[in-house]
Design an enzyme around this catalytic site. Structure first.
Site, PDB file in Angstrom:
ATOM      1  N   ASN A  12      40.380  51.070  36.977  1.00  0.00           N
ATOM      2  CA  ASN A  12      40.259  49.637  36.751  1.00  0.00           C
ATOM      3  C   ASN A  12      41.258  48.795  37.527  1.00  0.00           C
ATOM      4  OD1 ASN A  12      38.081  49.739  34.715  1.00  0.00           O
ATOM      5  ND2 ASN A  12      39.641  50.835  33.508  1.00  0.00           N
ATOM      6  N   ARG A  19      40.384  39.547  37.067  1.00  0.00           N
ATOM      7  CA  ARG A  19      40.231  39.328  35.625  1.00  0.00           C
ATOM      8  C   ARG A  19      41.577  39.476  34.941  1.00  0.00           C
ATOM      9  NH1 ARG A  19      35.853  43.676  34.108  1.00  0.00           N
ATOM     10  NH2 ARG A  19      34.647  43.604  36.033  1.00  0.00           N
ATOM     11  N   ALA A  81      44.959  53.881  32.594  1.00  0.00           N
ATOM     12  CA  ALA A  81      44.706  54.481  31.276  1.00  0.00           C
ATOM     13  C   ALA A  81      44.910  55.996  31.262  1.00  0.00           C
ATOM     14  CB  ALA A  81      43.291  54.148  30.820  1.00  0.00           C
ATOM     15  N   GLU A 102      56.627  56.348  37.965  1.00  0.00           N
ATOM     16  CA  GLU A 102      55.512  55.819  37.169  1.00  0.00           C
ATOM     17  C   GLU A 102      55.662  54.311  37.077  1.00  0.00           C
ATOM     18  OE1 GLU A 102      55.417  57.448  33.210  1.00  0.00           O
ATOM     19  OE2 GLU A 102      54.045  55.914  32.475  1.00  0.00           O
TER      20      GLU A 102
HETATM   21  O1  LIG Z   1      50.155  47.849  32.836  1.00  0.00           O
HETATM   22  C1  LIG Z   1      49.610  48.667  33.604  1.00  0.00           C
HETATM   23  O2  LIG Z   1      49.774  48.697  34.846  1.00  0.00           O
HETATM   24  C2  LIG Z   1      48.586  49.647  33.039  1.00  0.00           C
HETATM   25  O3  LIG Z   1      48.698  50.869  33.746  1.00  0.00           O
HETATM   26  C3  LIG Z   1      47.238  49.035  33.304  1.00  0.00           C
HETATM   27  C4  LIG Z   1      46.098  49.848  32.687  1.00  0.00           C
HETATM   28  C5  LIG Z   1      44.799  49.063  32.759  1.00  0.00           C
HETATM   29  C6  LIG Z   1      44.422  48.681  34.124  1.00  0.00           C
HETATM   30  C7  LIG Z   1      43.342  47.637  34.008  1.00  0.00           C
HETATM   31  O4  LIG Z   1      43.497  46.752  35.073  1.00  0.00           O
HETATM   32  C8  LIG Z   1      42.715  45.620  35.068  1.00  0.00           C
HETATM   33  C9  LIG Z   1      43.080  44.641  35.948  1.00  0.00           C
HETATM   34  C10 LIG Z   1      42.362  43.453  35.974  1.00  0.00           C
HETATM   35  C11 LIG Z   1      41.289  43.283  35.115  1.00  0.00           C
HETATM   36  C12 LIG Z   1      40.927  44.295  34.216  1.00  0.00           C
HETATM   37  C13 LIG Z   1      41.640  45.467  34.186  1.00  0.00           C
HETATM   38  C14 LIG Z   1      46.354  50.152  31.216  1.00  0.00           C
HETATM   39  O5  LIG Z   1      45.282  51.010  30.730  1.00  0.00           O
HETATM   40  C15 LIG Z   1      47.686  50.809  31.024  1.00  0.00           C
HETATM   41  O6  LIG Z   1      47.896  51.043  29.638  1.00  0.00           O
HETATM   42  C16 LIG Z   1      48.796  49.917  31.572  1.00  0.00           C
END
Ligand SMILES: O=C(O)[C@]1(O)C[C@H](CCCOc2ccccc2)[C@@H](O)[C@H](O)C1
Length: 146
Positions: A12, A19, A81, A102
């Site tokens: 994602n 978004r 995730a 990380e």
């Molecule tokens: O905070 C972070 O970088 C995460 O790795 C982002 C992940 C989610 C990435 C989703 O990225 C998006 C970006 C824009 C719109 C929707 C999702 C999340 O599952 C982790 O817990 C923390």
């Protein structure tokens, strides 16, 4: 000095900038990757940053395996995730013995409890979370001077 750094972004994160800007900011992944590559080229010593993003766990694992074969000296990984679920990515990183940082854009410890668990943190050189995209800048800088 490490000359080849691999930046991996997981599921994602290809959506960055499109978004949820209030959570993940407005910078696109392409811009994050370009900035990281500029950090390397501005050293003018042959350093380079390789970039990779995939939404599939197995492809991320394959890319980590390939890193060893191509002489990558440091990995920066935002596994998204998969941070919270993937023994496979943990095992792939440990199997290469390449040091890694990380990175998370958000402070995962302020979010849902399931994001507080990481399969990577205890083996990482460092964990950067909550600094937004600056986490990438800081970790790339560290890796290029490792
Ligand atoms: O905070 C972070 O970088 C995460 O790795 C982002 C992940 C989610 C990435 C989703 O990225 C998006 C970006 C824009 C719109 C929707 C999702 C999340 O599952 C982790 O817990 C923390």
């Amino acid at each position: 000095m490490v000359k080849k750094v691999l930046l991996i972004n997981g599921p994602n994160l290809n959506l960055l900038g499109t978004r949820e800007p209030e959570k993940y900011g407005t910078t696109s992944l392409k811009d994050i990757e370009a900035a990281a590559q500029n950090q390397a080229s501005s050293k003018e010593d042959g350093s380079e940053v390789l970039v990779y993003q995939n939404n599939t766990e197995g492809f991320i694992i394959d890319r980590i395996h390939q890193a060893k074969l191509e002489g990558v000296g440091f990995i920066i990984i935002n596994a998204g995730a998969y941070t919270h679920t993937s023994v496979g990515i943990r095992d792939a990183l440990l199997g290469t013995a390449i040091p890694f940082i990380e990175v998370h854009i958000t402070n995962v410890h302020q979010r849902e409890p399931f994001r507080h668990q990481s399969y990577l943190s205890d083996k990482a050189v460092a964990v950067i979370c909550g600094l937004g995209v600056y986490g990438y800048t800081a970790s790339i800088e560290y890796a290029l001077n490792y």
